[in-house]
Design a protein around this motif. Sequence first.
Motif, PDB file in Angstrom:
ATOM      1  N   ASP A 137       0.853  -1.187   0.000  1.00  0.00           N
ATOM      2  CA  ASP A 137       0.000   0.000   0.000  1.00  0.00           C
ATOM      3  C   ASP A 137       0.885   1.232   0.000  1.00  0.00           C
ATOM      4  N   GLU A 138       0.318   2.394   0.339  1.00  0.00           N
ATOM      5  CA  GLU A 138       1.076   3.653   0.315  1.00  0.00           C
ATOM      6  C   GLU A 138       2.195   3.667   1.343  1.00  0.00           C
ATOM      7  N   LYS A 139       2.004   2.910   2.427  1.00  0.00           N
ATOM      8  CA  LYS A 139       3.019   2.889   3.472  1.00  0.00           C
ATOM      9  C   LYS A 139       4.172   1.957   3.149  1.00  0.00           C
ATOM     10  N   GLY A 140       3.991   1.123   2.118  1.00  0.00           N
ATOM     11  CA  GLY A 140       5.046   0.200   1.750  1.00  0.00           C
ATOM     12  C   GLY A 140       4.536  -1.228   1.742  1.00  0.00           C
ATOM     13  N   ALA A 141       5.472  -2.150   1.768  1.00  0.00           N
ATOM     14  CA  ALA A 141       5.142  -3.582   1.704  1.00  0.00           C
ATOM     15  C   ALA A 141       5.097  -4.174   3.102  1.00  0.00           C
ATOM     16  N   ARG A 142       4.056  -4.916   3.373  1.00  0.00           N
ATOM     17  CA  ARG A 142       3.930  -5.631   4.641  1.00  0.00           C
ATOM     18  C   ARG A 142       3.697  -7.104   4.342  1.00  0.00           C
ATOM     19  N   TYR A 143       4.011  -7.900   5.350  1.00  0.00           N
ATOM     20  CA  TYR A 143       3.842  -9.333   5.143  1.00  0.00           C
ATOM     21  C   TYR A 143       3.267  -9.984   6.401  1.00  0.00           C
ATOM     22  N   GLN A 144       2.271 -10.845   6.169  1.00  0.00           N
ATOM     23  CA  GLN A 144       1.699 -11.649   7.246  1.00  0.00           C
ATOM     24  C   GLN A 144       1.641 -13.085   6.762  1.00  0.00           C
ATOM     25  N   LEU A 145       2.190 -13.982   7.550  1.00  0.00           N
ATOM     26  CA  LEU A 145       2.274 -15.383   7.152  1.00  0.00           C
ATOM     27  C   LEU A 145       0.861 -15.965   7.025  1.00  0.00           C
ATOM     28  N   PRO A 146       0.510 -16.493   5.860  1.00  0.00           N
ATOM     29  CA  PRO A 146      -0.827 -17.080   5.676  1.00  0.00           C
ATOM     30  C   PRO A 146      -1.049 -18.243   6.638  1.00  0.00           C
ATOM     31  N   ASP A 147      -2.318 -18.476   7.002  1.00  0.00           N
ATOM     32  CA  ASP A 147      -2.652 -19.538   7.945  1.00  0.00           C
ATOM     33  C   ASP A 147      -2.301 -20.924   7.424  1.00  0.00           C
ATOM     34  N   ASN A 148      -2.422 -21.136   6.113  1.00  0.00           N
ATOM     35  CA  ASN A 148      -2.197 -22.479   5.593  1.00  0.00           C
ATOM     36  C   ASN A 148      -0.726 -22.882   5.554  1.00  0.00           C
ATOM     37  N   VAL A 149       0.180 -21.945   5.802  1.00  0.00           N
ATOM     38  CA  VAL A 149       1.613 -22.304   5.852  1.00  0.00           C
ATOM     39  C   VAL A 149       2.241 -21.891   7.179  1.00  0.00           C
ATOM     40  N   LYS A 150       1.419 -21.396   8.087  1.00  0.00           N
ATOM     41  CA  LYS A 150       1.974 -20.859   9.330  1.00  0.00           C
ATOM     42  C   LYS A 150       2.689 -21.936  10.133  1.00  0.00           C
ATOM     43  N   GLN A 151       2.139 -23.143  10.148  1.00  0.00           N
ATOM     44  CA  GLN A 151       2.763 -24.219  10.911  1.00  0.00           C
ATOM     45  C   GLN A 151       4.147 -24.566  10.399  1.00  0.00           C
ATOM     46  N   ARG A 152       4.328 -24.450   9.119  1.00  0.00           N
ATOM     47  CA  ARG A 152       5.604 -24.879   8.522  1.00  0.00           C
ATOM     48  C   ARG A 152       6.704 -23.828   8.679  1.00  0.00           C
ATOM     49  N   TYR A 153       6.344 -22.555   8.721  1.00  0.00           N
ATOM     50  CA  TYR A 153       7.386 -21.526   8.654  1.00  0.00           C
ATOM     51  C   TYR A 153       7.468 -20.665   9.910  1.00  0.00           C
ATOM     52  N   GLN A 154       6.643 -20.941  10.918  1.00  0.00           N
ATOM     53  CA  GLN A 154       6.810 -20.212  12.172  1.00  0.00           C
ATOM     54  C   GLN A 154       7.948 -20.790  12.993  1.00  0.00           C
ATOM     55  N   GLU A 155       8.123 -22.091  12.922  1.00  0.00           N
ATOM     56  CA  GLU A 155       9.185 -22.733  13.701  1.00  0.00           C
ATOM     57  C   GLU A 155      10.369 -23.017  12.783  1.00  0.00           C
ATOM     58  N   ARG A 156      11.560 -22.785  13.328  1.00  0.00           N
ATOM     59  CA  ARG A 156      12.764 -22.935  12.507  1.00  0.00           C
ATOM     60  C   ARG A 156      13.177 -24.397  12.327  1.00  0.00           C
ATOM     61  N   SER A 157      12.655 -25.300  13.168  1.00  0.00           N
ATOM     62  CA  SER A 157      13.064 -26.699  13.080  1.00  0.00           C
ATOM     63  C   SER A 157      11.969 -27.579  12.474  1.00  0.00           C
ATOM     64  N   SER A 158      11.099 -26.970  11.657  1.00  0.00           N
ATOM     65  CA  SER A 158       9.992 -27.734  11.094  1.00  0.00           C
ATOM     66  C   SER A 158      10.379 -28.524   9.859  1.00  0.00           C
ATOM     67  N   PRO A 189       8.861 -33.267   5.872  1.00  0.00           N
ATOM     68  CA  PRO A 189       8.287 -34.026   6.992  1.00  0.00           C
ATOM     69  C   PRO A 189       6.762 -33.966   7.061  1.00  0.00           C
ATOM     70  N   GLN A 190       6.106 -32.899   6.557  1.00  0.00           N
ATOM     71  CA  GLN A 190       4.642 -32.793   6.589  1.00  0.00           C
ATOM     72  C   GLN A 190       3.981 -33.322   5.308  1.00  0.00           C
ATOM     73  N   ASN A 191       4.779 -33.956   4.471  1.00  0.00           N
ATOM     74  CA  ASN A 191       4.280 -34.564   3.230  1.00  0.00           C
ATOM     75  C   ASN A 191       3.474 -33.569   2.392  1.00  0.00           C
ATOM     76  N   VAL A 192       4.041 -32.391   2.217  1.00  0.00           N
ATOM     77  CA  VAL A 192       3.395 -31.362   1.408  1.00  0.00           C
ATOM     78  C   VAL A 192       3.251 -31.821  -0.044  1.00  0.00           C
ATOM     79  N   VAL A 193       4.128 -32.717  -0.473  1.00  0.00           N
ATOM     80  CA  VAL A 193       4.097 -33.160  -1.863  1.00  0.00           C
ATOM     81  C   VAL A 193       2.760 -33.846  -2.202  1.00  0.00           C
ATOM     82  N   SER A 194       2.083 -34.437  -1.196  1.00  0.00           N
ATOM     83  CA  SER A 194       0.785 -35.069  -1.457  1.00  0.00           C
ATOM     84  C   SER A 194      -0.263 -34.030  -1.831  1.00  0.00           C
ATOM     85  N   SER A 195      -0.313 -32.930  -1.083  1.00  0.00           N
ATOM     86  CA  SER A 195      -1.253 -31.873  -1.433  1.00  0.00           C
ATOM     87  C   SER A 195      -0.911 -31.254  -2.775  1.00  0.00           C
ATOM     88  N   VAL A 196       0.386 -31.175  -3.062  1.00  0.00           N
ATOM     89  CA  VAL A 196       0.815 -30.674  -4.375  1.00  0.00           C
ATOM     90  C   VAL A 196       0.277 -31.575  -5.481  1.00  0.00           C
TER      91      VAL A 196
END
Length: 450
Positions: A61-82, A154-161
């Motif tokens: 927007d006018e203030k610039g770029a912001r980012y919020q982790l989507p709910d469908n990937v939050k589990q995978r990228y909130q923790e560094r050891s996932s 580890p979360q078998n994302v390839v199946s959903s793919v």
Amino acid sequence: MSHSHPTLGAILTRRIAFFAVLAMFLQLCVIFSDYYWNVGELSRLFVEQETERLASGITVDEKGARYQLPDNVKQRYQERSSGYVARIRNATGAIVFESCDDACENRFLPADVNPPDFWQRSLKPGKPLALVGGRAFVVGNQRFVIDVATIDDPQNVVSSVFWKEVIEHMLVPMSILLVLVLGATLLSVRHALNPVRAAADAADNIDPMDARSHLNFEGMPREVAHLAIAVNRAFERVGELMTSQKILTSGIAHEIRTPLAAIKLELGNINHPRARKAEADLDDLVRFVAELTTLARLDGFDHGTFETVDLVALSSSVVEQLAPWVYDNSHTLEFCPQVETALVQGAPALLKDALRNLVENAVRHTPAGTGIRVYAGRNMVRVQDRHPGGIRREAGTDRTDSLGIGLKIVRRIAELHRGSFRQSTSKLGHVCEISFADQHPKLVPSITSE
């Protein structure tokens, strides 16, 4: 026809749906084998879909770029050891989002390298997937580069793919194709079967006793038209058999009547009471043969010879013909019309035979002095005898059994005219009535006659 039998449209619908599902299943097997064993293609799809999910959280927007982790990937990228890491940079190389430590530098492209729009590299061959890749997106006129990596998925994302690819590229197109093909096929079949349906309705109304009955096969598909032609040919053969039966019964009647007439002539030259008794028996035999011949001829009758008949005029003529004979046998005969005109479709000769049979039976099986009345009304003719003093119960006469096959002929004639024959007993005598189906005859006001 029984409603338990499926229609042709239902049969085709089930078969088309079955083979369409079978084709989809086979295609699913082909896609599964193609994608499952093709690690390079799965890796590419993994990078495309995972980066697309991450890109959905970018807001400009006018203030610039912001980012919020989507709910469908939050589990995978909130923790560094996932087992999953991601990094998002803008066009200047500034970090918008990062879910990894310094190890990202060893997996992703260096920050000073201008990345391509898409890149991907396998960390080890085979499955589970171990890969790293990236993809460029333009959001709000700004370019962002999203890098992702996974170690052993580890979360078998390839199946959903895999299933997303199946749904988007197989199930949806095949479903649309199935609906279109099935709908077009059913409409085509319905249109093609319109003449067949009309022929089936006409077949219900076919009269086996009418040589003019046939199926119209114009506009039918060739295979069904061939069947209709065969049915028409069979009815023509039935008509030929009916004609042959008429000729045969007429020949039999002629051959039998001639010798019987000769025998009766010879008996007339013998002056003896036994000769008179033999003549009476011979007359009964002649009448019985005539009834048998009439009954056999009725089975070969053709409804195509029907014409408009006035029951009042026909009954009047029969009464006029039989009156001298009835009076000679010490009975009386009276005609009582209920209407002036009553029109039905029928065969005049057969109706006269039926009415004559009823009057003759009434004369032969009632005592002398019985009055016989013939009624003609709307769709009916009735013969009623009136005994002097009414029916005597002690006589114990069962009239139905004593009439031979005369009433069978009357009943058969009524059936040929799609009517019914009824017998009943009143206080004064017996009543025999032939009723015809309502054919909306032209009637005029009733006549009162007694």
